[in-house]
Write a protein that holds these residues in place. Structure first.
Motif, PDB file in Angstrom:
ATOM      1  N   GLY A   3       1.383  -1.877   0.186  1.00 30.66           N
ATOM      2  CA  GLY A   3       0.003  -0.255   0.033  1.00 30.66           C
ATOM      3  C   GLY A   3       1.237   1.289   0.239  1.00 30.66           C
ATOM      4  N   THR A   4       2.559   0.669   0.679  1.00 35.52           N
ATOM      5  CA  THR A   4       2.770   2.303  -0.094  1.00 35.52           C
ATOM      6  C   THR A   4       3.104   3.304  -1.586  1.00 35.52           C
ATOM      7  N   ALA A   5       2.629   5.172  -1.296  1.00 36.16           N
ATOM      8  CA  ALA A   5       2.240   4.652  -2.638  1.00 36.16           C
ATOM      9  C   ALA A   5       3.692   5.224  -3.113  1.00 36.16           C
ATOM     10  N   VAL A   6       3.698   5.382  -4.821  1.00 38.24           N
ATOM     11  CA  VAL A   6       4.481   5.360  -5.710  1.00 38.24           C
ATOM     12  C   VAL A   6       4.397   6.697  -6.227  1.00 38.24           C
ATOM     13  N   SER A   7       5.477   7.760  -6.043  1.00 36.76           N
ATOM     14  CA  SER A   7       5.403   9.837  -6.310  1.00 36.76           C
ATOM     15  C   SER A   7       5.527   9.119  -7.837  1.00 36.76           C
ATOM     16  N   PRO A   8       4.505   9.388  -9.167  1.00 34.76           N
ATOM     17  CA  PRO A   8       4.345   9.152 -10.614  1.00 34.76           C
ATOM     18  C   PRO A   8       6.160  10.163 -11.450  1.00 34.76           C
ATOM     19  N   GLU A   9       6.476  10.694 -10.104  1.00 35.63           N
ATOM     20  CA  GLU A   9       7.866  11.237 -11.150  1.00 35.63           C
ATOM     21  C   GLU A   9       9.189   9.979 -10.975  1.00 35.63           C
ATOM     22  N   LEU A  10       8.412   8.683 -10.121  1.00 34.11           N
ATOM     23  CA  LEU A  10       9.834   7.841 -10.763  1.00 34.11           C
ATOM     24  C   LEU A  10       9.495   7.247 -11.797  1.00 34.11           C
ATOM     25  N   PHE A  11       7.831   7.278 -12.568  1.00 35.55           N
ATOM     26  CA  PHE A  11       8.381   7.058 -14.678  1.00 35.55           C
ATOM     27  C   PHE A  11       8.440   7.856 -15.271  1.00 35.55           C
ATOM     28  N   THR A  12       8.884   8.783 -14.700  1.00 32.16           N
ATOM     29  CA  THR A  12       9.972   9.673 -15.739  1.00 32.16           C
ATOM     30  C   THR A  12      11.412   9.483 -15.814  1.00 32.16           C
ATOM     31  N   THR A  13      11.493   8.532 -15.246  1.00 30.48           N
ATOM     32  CA  THR A  13      12.680   8.259 -15.307  1.00 30.48           C
ATOM     33  C   THR A  13      13.114   7.254 -16.140  1.00 30.48           C
ATOM     34  N   ALA A  14      14.558   7.633 -16.571  1.00 31.15           N
ATOM     35  CA  ALA A  14      15.462   7.386 -17.539  1.00 31.15           C
ATOM     36  C   ALA A  14      15.594   5.356 -17.181  1.00 31.15           C
ATOM     37  N   GLY A  15      15.222   4.635 -17.822  1.00 30.70           N
ATOM     38  CA  GLY A  15      15.528   3.143 -17.814  1.00 30.70           C
ATOM     39  C   GLY A  15      14.738   1.953 -17.988  1.00 30.70           C
ATOM     40  N   LEU A  16      15.084   0.750 -16.560  1.00 30.87           N
ATOM     41  CA  LEU A  16      13.435   0.199 -16.242  1.00 30.87           C
ATOM     42  C   LEU A  16      13.193   0.406 -14.842  1.00 30.87           C
ATOM     43  N   VAL A  17      12.149   1.332 -15.017  1.00 29.10           N
ATOM     44  CA  VAL A  17      11.486   1.073 -13.759  1.00 29.10           C
ATOM     45  C   VAL A  17      10.175  -0.194 -13.447  1.00 29.10           C
ATOM     46  N   ALA A  18      10.314  -0.712 -12.775  1.00 31.05           N
ATOM     47  CA  ALA A  18       9.321  -2.392 -12.205  1.00 31.05           C
ATOM     48  C   ALA A  18       8.588  -2.097 -11.050  1.00 31.05           C
ATOM     49  N   VAL A  19       7.686  -1.918 -11.023  1.00 34.23           N
ATOM     50  CA  VAL A  19       6.722  -1.821  -9.434  1.00 34.23           C
ATOM     51  C   VAL A  19       5.959  -2.637  -9.917  1.00 34.23           C
ATOM     52  N   THR A  20       5.895  -3.778  -8.318  1.00 35.46           N
ATOM     53  CA  THR A  20       4.945  -4.561  -8.347  1.00 35.46           C
ATOM     54  C   THR A  20       4.752  -4.382  -7.320  1.00 35.46           C
ATOM     55  N   SER A  21       3.300  -4.854  -7.062  1.00 37.22           N
ATOM     56  CA  SER A  21       2.101  -4.965  -5.584  1.00 37.22           C
ATOM     57  C   SER A  21       2.128  -6.394  -5.274  1.00 37.22           C
ATOM     58  N   THR A  22       2.015  -7.436  -4.460  1.00 37.10           N
ATOM     59  CA  THR A  22       1.392  -7.684  -4.026  1.00 37.10           C
ATOM     60  C   THR A  22       0.604  -7.533  -2.364  1.00 37.10           C
ATOM     61  N   PRO A  23      -0.328  -8.280  -2.006  1.00 35.73           N
ATOM     62  CA  PRO A  23      -0.951  -8.150  -0.923  1.00 35.73           C
ATOM     63  C   PRO A  23      -0.043  -8.569   0.621  1.00 35.73           C
ATOM     64  N   ASP A  24       1.540  -8.551   0.390  1.00 34.22           N
ATOM     65  CA  ASP A  24       2.178  -8.882   1.114  1.00 34.22           C
ATOM     66  C   ASP A  24       3.393  -7.123   1.162  1.00 34.22           C
ATOM     67  N   GLU A  25       3.788  -7.103  -0.399  1.00 34.70           N
ATOM     68  CA  GLU A  25       4.901  -5.735  -0.472  1.00 34.70           C
ATOM     69  C   GLU A  25       5.027  -5.086  -1.551  1.00 34.70           C
ATOM     70  N   LEU A  26       5.694  -4.074  -1.430  1.00 37.43           N
ATOM     71  CA  LEU A  26       5.068  -3.011  -3.132  1.00 37.43           C
ATOM     72  C   LEU A  26       6.985  -3.491  -3.423  1.00 37.43           C
ATOM     73  N   ILE A  47       9.931  -2.199  -5.628  1.00 32.51           N
ATOM     74  CA  ILE A  47      10.706  -1.527  -6.931  1.00 32.51           C
ATOM     75  C   ILE A  47      12.101  -2.093  -7.579  1.00 32.51           C
ATOM     76  N   VAL A  48      12.132  -2.054  -8.626  1.00 36.81           N
ATOM     77  CA  VAL A  48      13.735  -1.867  -8.768  1.00 36.81           C
ATOM     78  C   VAL A  48      13.361  -0.680 -10.104  1.00 36.81           C
ATOM     79  N   ALA A  49      14.519   0.112 -10.245  1.00 32.18           N
ATOM     80  CA  ALA A  49      15.224   1.147 -11.055  1.00 32.18           C
ATOM     81  C   ALA A  49      16.146   1.466 -10.713  1.00 32.18           C
ATOM     82  N   PRO A  50      16.626   2.305 -11.684  1.00 31.38           N
ATOM     83  CA  PRO A  50      17.808   2.771 -11.330  1.00 31.38           C
ATOM     84  C   PRO A  50      18.229   3.180 -10.124  1.00 31.38           C
ATOM     85  N   ALA A  51      19.602   3.139  -9.534  1.00 29.37           N
ATOM     86  CA  ALA A  51      19.845   3.648  -8.162  1.00 29.37           C
ATOM     87  C   ALA A  51      19.905   4.499  -7.990  1.00 29.37           C
ATOM     88  N   SER A  52      19.901   5.531  -9.264  1.00 29.43           N
ATOM     89  CA  SER A  52      20.497   7.176  -9.119  1.00 29.43           C
ATOM     90  C   SER A  52      18.301   7.255  -8.446  1.00 29.43           C
TER      91      SER A  52
END
Length: 129
Positions: free
Chosen positions: A21-44, A46-51
């Motif tokens: 249920g943690t909120a994800v900032s929409p700005e994350l999706f403007t990041t260059a490179g692969l960004v993946a967000v996966t949500s399950t009942p147990d966790e959220l 995020i895979v993203a560039p380290a920066s």
């Protein structure tokens, strides 16, 4: 298994775990490179560039991204099995994910050279930058 063309993507990545249920900032999706967000009942997760890694979660940095050139048809079988089997035989752990068009794996930076060698030994065409 057919020969895959795999690109080693430049830059470091991180994998971060958040509470469900943690909120994800929409700005994350403007990041260059692969960004993946996966949500399950147990966790959220995020895979993203380290920066671009959001704070506040439990982060494991130091990953490198390998991407299979696509698009790949949904009818293809054994792609991830071939990659995972080759890396497992070389003692390289992975973090796998897929998108609509292709498959991706992340390996620890310290294991990148072994991963590339194992994939090439398995007959895949691996391109490094």
């Amino acid at each position: 298994m057919r020969r895959l063309v795999i690109d080693v993507v430049a830059g470091d990545y991180a994998v971060t775990r958040f509470d469900p249920g943690t909120a994800v900032s929409p700005e994350l999706f403007t990041t260059a490179g692969l960004v993946a967000v996966t949500s399950t009942p147990d966790e959220l997760s995020i895979v993203a560039p380290a920066s671009a890694t959001p704070g506040g979660g439990r982060t494991e940095p130091g990953w490198r991204l390998l991407t299979v050139r696509g698009p790949l048809e949904f009818t293809l079988t054994g792609i991830m099995a071939s990659i995972a089997g080759s890396l497992a035989a070389a003692g390289v752990s992975l973090f796998a994910l897929s998108t609509y068009d292709t498959d991706h794996v992340l390996v620890h930076d310290a294991d990148l050279d072994r991963a590339v060698a194992a994939l090439r030994e398995a007959g895949h065409d691996v391109h490094t930058s």
